[in-house]
Design a protein around this motif. Structure first.
Motif, PDB file in Angstrom:
ATOM      1  N   LEU A   1      38.733 -17.690  53.720  1.00 13.98           N
ATOM      2  CA  LEU A   1      38.275 -17.388  55.070  1.00 13.98           C
ATOM      3  C   LEU A   1      39.313 -16.546  55.807  1.00 13.98           C
ATOM      4  O   LEU A   1      38.972 -15.582  56.506  1.00 13.98           O
ATOM      5  N   SER A   2      40.582 -16.889  55.630  1.00 17.00           N
ATOM      6  CA  SER A   2      41.662 -16.131  56.259  1.00 17.00           C
ATOM      7  C   SER A   2      41.680 -14.685  55.775  1.00 17.00           C
ATOM      8  O   SER A   2      41.972 -13.766  56.543  1.00 17.00           O
ATOM      9  N   LEU A   3      41.353 -14.489  54.490  1.00 16.65           N
ATOM     10  CA  LEU A   3      41.279 -13.137  53.941  1.00 16.65           C
ATOM     11  C   LEU A   3      40.272 -12.289  54.708  1.00 16.65           C
ATOM     12  O   LEU A   3      40.529 -11.127  55.036  1.00 16.65           O
ATOM     13  N   HIS A   4      39.115 -12.862  54.985  1.00 21.14           N
ATOM     14  CA  HIS A   4      38.078 -12.123  55.696  1.00 21.14           C
ATOM     15  C   HIS A   4      38.516 -11.780  57.119  1.00 21.14           C
ATOM     16  O   HIS A   4      38.185 -10.713  57.641  1.00 21.14           O
ATOM     17  N   LEU A   5      39.271 -12.668  57.737  1.00 18.23           N
ATOM     18  CA  LEU A   5      39.794 -12.386  59.073  1.00 18.23           C
ATOM     19  C   LEU A   5      40.826 -11.256  59.018  1.00 18.23           C
ATOM     20  O   LEU A   5      40.897 -10.418  59.924  1.00 18.23           O
ATOM     21  N   LYS A   6      41.609 -11.228  57.942  1.00 17.08           N
ATOM     22  CA  LYS A   6      42.570 -10.139  57.766  1.00 17.08           C
ATOM     23  C   LYS A   6      41.845  -8.800  57.642  1.00 17.08           C
ATOM     24  O   LYS A   6      42.274  -7.788  58.203  1.00 17.08           O
ATOM     25  N   LEU A   7      40.745  -8.794  56.900  1.00 12.51           N
ATOM     26  CA  LEU A   7      40.007  -7.548  56.701  1.00 12.51           C
ATOM     27  C   LEU A   7      39.426  -7.028  58.012  1.00 12.51           C
ATOM     28  O   LEU A   7      39.305  -5.815  58.206  1.00 12.51           O
ATOM     29  N   ALA A   8      39.073  -7.928  58.909  1.00 11.85           N
ATOM     30  CA  ALA A   8      38.593  -7.495  60.224  1.00 11.85           C
ATOM     31  C   ALA A   8      39.706  -6.763  60.970  1.00 11.85           C
ATOM     32  O   ALA A   8      39.470  -5.743  61.631  1.00 11.85           O
TER      33      ALA A   8
ATOM     34  N   ASP B   1      39.122  -8.906  48.022  1.00  6.94           N
ATOM     35  CA  ASP B   1      39.166  -8.765  49.485  1.00  6.94           C
ATOM     36  C   ASP B   1      40.516  -8.209  49.931  1.00  6.94           C
ATOM     37  O   ASP B   1      41.172  -8.746  50.834  1.00  6.94           O
ATOM     38  N   LEU B   2      40.928  -7.114  49.290  1.00  8.67           N
ATOM     39  CA  LEU B   2      42.217  -6.498  49.578  1.00  8.67           C
ATOM     40  C   LEU B   2      42.029  -5.122  50.202  1.00  8.67           C
ATOM     41  O   LEU B   2      41.105  -4.387  49.835  1.00  8.67           O
ATOM     42  N   PRO B   3      42.894  -4.736  51.129  1.00 11.07           N
ATOM     43  CA  PRO B   3      42.809  -3.383  51.691  1.00 11.07           C
ATOM     44  C   PRO B   3      43.209  -2.343  50.652  1.00 11.07           C
ATOM     45  O   PRO B   3      44.105  -2.576  49.833  1.00 11.07           O
TER      46      PRO B   3
END
Length: 251
Positions: free
Chosen positions: A213-220, A138-140
């Motif tokens: 969960l925080s990772l997914h928010l970062k991706l948004a 889940d990384l940019p």
């Protein structure tokens, strides 16, 4: 004189793709770079090593790719912008740490991982698409399509890393890393930061389910930044009947 240290904003220089990546890191103010050698990535650290003493940055060949990324992460934790480079095989070696670093986040200094893939295995024993490590973690990920983007995306990757407190992956390929093209240079930063470790921060991925969960928010947030980034462009008629979307060297 190494071209990548030339402080002539606006000038056009003929750079190898790996030199363009190194130049982008310099324009971003990188102060720590570590890698394990392996084509087609080797010239990134080789180029930075040539100017390290003069520009006051630390550059090393590490004993392996995992150690290289760990060392770069430590520099990030101490507030310095840091880069680690490797070929696609090395991403496998570093994957254990990558899949913890994605949860822990980085320090106040941006952290960029450059993976140089080798389609058709010109200088490798295997073929591998390292873009999947970004999906797995889940990384940019940024994927330059030309030499100018190789420089500009590297510089922007540090800003992105600091904006979302995350490792950012740049995926190059041998046709970008080992070919040459004209690159418009930007400015080199005049000042360097001093390393300072913030003992109030904990860089251990405790409560992994919450951090995921925080990772997914970062991706948004990343999605919004990507949609407004300078790297989206269109070539063709104003009202096309068919639209093809491409990225990276496939363009």
């Amino acid at each position: 004189m190494s071209i990548i240290k030339k402080n002539a904003p606006g000038s056009s220089e003929l750079l190898m793709g790996n030199e363009a990546i190194a130049r982008g890191a310099l324009e971003a103010g990188v102060q720590f770079a570590a890698a394990y050698p392996g084509n087609p990535s080797s010239e990134i650290i080789g180029s930075l090593a040539q100017v390290a003493e003069e520009l006051g940055i630390y550059v090393e060949w590490s004993v392996n790719e995992k150690v290289a990324l760990e060392a770069a992460a430590a520099a990030s934790f101490a507030g310095l912008r840091a880069l680690s480079a490797m070929k696609q095989n090395g991403v496998n070696v570093a994957s254990d740490f990558i899949l913890n670093l994605n949860l822990s986040g980085v320090g106040s200094g941006g952290l960029v991982l450059v993976s140089a893939d080798d389609p058709a295995a010109h200088s490798s024993t295997n073929e591998e698409d390292s873009r999947f490590i970004a999906k797995l973690g889940d990384l940019p990920l940024l994927e330059p399509a030309n030499f100018q983007e190789a420089k500009d995306m590297t510089k922007w990757a540090f800003e992105l890393s600091e904006a979302i407190n995350s490792l950012v992956v740049i995926r190059s390929v041998s046709r970008i890393s080992h070919a040459r093209g004209n690159v418009i240079l930007g400015e080199l930063p005049p000042e360097r930061k001093k390393a300072k470790y913030d003992t109030s921060k904990i860089f251990i991925p405790v409560a992994a389910h919450l951090r995921h969960l925080s990772l997914h928010l970062k991706l948004a947030k990343v999605r919004e930044m990507y949609e407004n980034s300078p790297f989206n462009w269109f070539v063709g008629p104003e009202k096309p009947e068919l639209l093809l979307i491409a990225s990276g060297s496939g363009w």
